[in-house]
Design a protein around this motif. Sequence first.
Motif, PDB file in Angstrom:
ATOM      1  N   PRO A  89      -2.032  12.630   3.406  1.00 55.85           N
ATOM      2  CA  PRO A  89      -1.787  12.505   1.826  1.00 55.85           C
ATOM      3  C   PRO A  89      -2.411  11.230   1.312  1.00 55.85           C
ATOM      4  O   PRO A  89      -2.511  10.172   1.791  1.00 55.85           O
ATOM      5  CB  PRO A  89      -0.312  12.616   1.651  1.00 55.85           C
ATOM      6  CG  PRO A  89       0.303  11.925   2.991  1.00 55.85           C
ATOM      7  CD  PRO A  89      -0.812  12.330   4.045  1.00 55.85           C
ATOM      8  N   THR A  90      -2.765  11.454   0.120  1.00 59.82           N
ATOM      9  CA  THR A  90      -3.368  10.013  -0.968  1.00 59.82           C
ATOM     10  C   THR A  90      -2.349  10.148  -2.058  1.00 59.82           C
ATOM     11  O   THR A  90      -1.723  11.019  -2.264  1.00 59.82           O
ATOM     12  CB  THR A  90      -4.660  10.499  -1.416  1.00 59.82           C
ATOM     13  OG1 THR A  90      -4.557  11.647  -2.195  1.00 59.82           O
ATOM     14  CG2 THR A  90      -5.658  10.803  -0.023  1.00 59.82           C
ATOM     15  N   ARG A  91      -2.392   9.135  -2.675  1.00 61.84           N
ATOM     16  CA  ARG A  91      -1.549   8.958  -4.002  1.00 61.84           C
ATOM     17  C   ARG A  91      -1.918  10.250  -4.998  1.00 61.84           C
ATOM     18  O   ARG A  91      -0.805  10.814  -5.493  1.00 61.84           O
ATOM     19  CB  ARG A  91      -1.729   7.532  -4.625  1.00 61.84           C
ATOM     20  CG  ARG A  91      -1.203   6.386  -3.811  1.00 61.84           C
ATOM     21  CD  ARG A  91      -1.611   5.137  -4.302  1.00 61.84           C
ATOM     22  NE  ARG A  91      -1.016   4.197  -3.749  1.00 61.84           N
ATOM     23  CZ  ARG A  91      -1.271   2.665  -3.780  1.00 61.84           C
ATOM     24  NH1 ARG A  91      -2.219   2.434  -4.776  1.00 61.84           N
ATOM     25  NH2 ARG A  91      -0.540   1.552  -3.310  1.00 61.84           N
TER      26      ARG A  91
ATOM     27  N   ARG B 299       0.907  -1.240  -0.069  1.00 57.26           N
ATOM     28  CA  ARG B 299       0.145   0.023  -0.014  1.00 57.26           C
ATOM     29  C   ARG B 299       0.836   1.297   0.030  1.00 57.26           C
ATOM     30  O   ARG B 299       0.483   2.273   0.766  1.00 57.26           O
ATOM     31  CB  ARG B 299      -0.906  -0.118   1.093  1.00 57.26           C
ATOM     32  CG  ARG B 299      -1.831  -1.140   1.514  1.00 57.26           C
ATOM     33  CD  ARG B 299      -2.432  -1.373   0.400  1.00 57.26           C
ATOM     34  NE  ARG B 299      -3.618  -0.471  -0.014  1.00 57.26           N
ATOM     35  CZ  ARG B 299      -4.217  -0.663  -1.250  1.00 57.26           C
ATOM     36  NH1 ARG B 299      -4.319  -1.477  -2.069  1.00 57.26           N
ATOM     37  NH2 ARG B 299      -5.463   0.268  -1.229  1.00 57.26           N
ATOM     38  N   ALA B 300       1.828   1.290  -1.017  1.00 53.41           N
ATOM     39  CA  ALA B 300       2.960   2.195  -0.707  1.00 53.41           C
ATOM     40  C   ALA B 300       2.107   3.877  -1.493  1.00 53.41           C
ATOM     41  O   ALA B 300       1.441   3.583  -2.200  1.00 53.41           O
ATOM     42  CB  ALA B 300       3.960   1.989  -1.652  1.00 53.41           C
ATOM     43  N   LEU B 301       2.580   4.819  -0.487  1.00 49.03           N
ATOM     44  CA  LEU B 301       2.024   5.964  -0.952  1.00 49.03           C
ATOM     45  C   LEU B 301       2.840   6.474  -2.024  1.00 49.03           C
ATOM     46  O   LEU B 301       2.396   7.182  -3.116  1.00 49.03           O
ATOM     47  CB  LEU B 301       2.105   6.882   0.313  1.00 49.03           C
ATOM     48  CG  LEU B 301       1.662   8.648   0.046  1.00 49.03           C
ATOM     49  CD1 LEU B 301       0.129   8.473  -0.334  1.00 49.03           C
ATOM     50  CD2 LEU B 301       1.977   9.539   1.094  1.00 49.03           C
ATOM     51  N   MET B 302       4.219   6.029  -2.250  1.00 49.72           N
ATOM     52  CA  MET B 302       4.922   6.483  -3.289  1.00 49.72           C
ATOM     53  C   MET B 302       6.048   5.380  -3.301  1.00 49.72           C
ATOM     54  O   MET B 302       6.419   4.800  -2.139  1.00 49.72           O
ATOM     55  CB  MET B 302       5.608   8.077  -2.932  1.00 49.72           C
ATOM     56  CG  MET B 302       6.857   8.109  -3.921  1.00 49.72           C
ATOM     57  SD  MET B 302       7.873   9.819  -3.460  1.00 49.72           S
ATOM     58  CE  MET B 302       6.506  10.948  -4.050  1.00 49.72           C
ATOM     59  N   VAL B 303       6.521   5.037  -4.451  1.00 56.84           N
ATOM     60  CA  VAL B 303       7.746   4.218  -4.791  1.00 56.84           C
ATOM     61  C   VAL B 303       8.776   4.836  -5.309  1.00 56.84           C
ATOM     62  O   VAL B 303       8.585   5.883  -5.885  1.00 56.84           O
ATOM     63  CB  VAL B 303       7.315   3.184  -5.572  1.00 56.84           C
ATOM     64  CG1 VAL B 303       8.503   2.361  -6.044  1.00 56.84           C
ATOM     65  CG2 VAL B 303       6.049   2.201  -5.425  1.00 56.84           C
ATOM     66  N   LEU B 304       9.936   4.702  -4.505  1.00 56.10           N
ATOM     67  CA  LEU B 304      11.270   5.353  -4.860  1.00 56.10           C
ATOM     68  C   LEU B 304      11.944   4.325  -5.890  1.00 56.10           C
ATOM     69  O   LEU B 304      12.508   3.242  -5.222  1.00 56.10           O
ATOM     70  CB  LEU B 304      12.100   5.701  -3.616  1.00 56.10           C
ATOM     71  CG  LEU B 304      11.375   6.493  -2.627  1.00 56.10           C
ATOM     72  CD1 LEU B 304      12.274   6.836  -1.570  1.00 56.10           C
ATOM     73  CD2 LEU B 304      10.848   7.875  -3.428  1.00 56.10           C
TER      74      LEU B 304
END
Length: 376
Positions: free
Chosen positions: A327-329, A96-101
């Motif tokens: 924050p949401t995606r 459930r990643a908000l962001m992927v680096l």
Amino acid sequence: MQIFRNPVRALAACALIAGAATAAHAQDIPVVSIQSVTGPVGFAGAGYQKGIRLAIEEANARGGVHGRKINLIERDDGSDKGQAINLANQAIDRDRALMVLGPSATTTGVTVAPIFNDKKTVSLSFATSEAIFKPGPWMMKLQQSPATMSPRSAQYVLEKTPIRKVALVFDRTNEGLIEYKTYFRDPFKAGGGTIVAEEAVVGSDSNFMPLATKLKGMDLDAVYISTYGEQAANIILQLRQAGMPEKVRYIGSIAMVTQKFLTMTGAASEGSIAVSDYVAGIDRPLNKAFEANFKKRWGDAPDNWAASAYSLALVGLAAIEAAGPNPTREAVREAFHKIRDVPIVVGSGLWNHKDRIPDYGAVILTVKDGKFALAP
């Protein structure tokens, strides 16, 4: 230990405990880092992971983002496209990643880009090629495109050196490395330089003696090599073994700027030229703090890969912060497009972009006494 004899009360208590644990965990912001820690791109991915972890640890020590800690989940794709696909889906659906680096490379980044776009999750990638943008608006990148970086190399070579006749060697299996070659070639020719030869290799090649013999017979001032650092080192060593004159210099993309390249080539790479976005010792407060903290955390000095990763994490954190306390995606994606002047340790020290295309400056390096240093 408290024992509940009433089953209704027991279930209610368990629910309260589970709910409290879920609420506590929900306070953390899940961010997944997918890097090529092993495999052919491991020379960069391992440094990327260290730089990202340091930036996240520092942010959490300051209280996180809007009071919420970042839960950094680290994955290794092994420089493999199939594994990168699996990890991208896992980061979105399970973590459930908000962001992927990440990912670490253009090849894996372009492969997984449609997944992030279809599932509406921001991926802030290390890819250099703008091909990463093609699937849609959810793909972002930190690093400047070859179209921004390579012309600086061509300009330096034409203005600061007597090099006018160059052979090009490039990895035809990597879109970013192809672009580095192309965006050096075109302005170099436009400025009066001559391309004597253009030779393609693949990332798995290791025997370059036929190529070395061919190039040795040409009238050259330099060989431009757009491959990963270890392969570039092998090419240079085999060119020297074939009898390439010592006066011939070597020019490379940012992929050549690695400690392993220097270790493998030794004196053979002295005087080589490469474009990069980082060199240690820049007199900026953020850079000084980063270099000191990195050495304290990891026991050695950061290279350009670690510096890029630290900067990437700072940009990602800035987007999450700008997305607000919950924050949401979608909010992160919208915030990313708006952030400007993010302090970083590479380039000019401030990260900016226009329509997702970064431009923050670069430096030209040369190998002097076995180390990369600012070119004169």
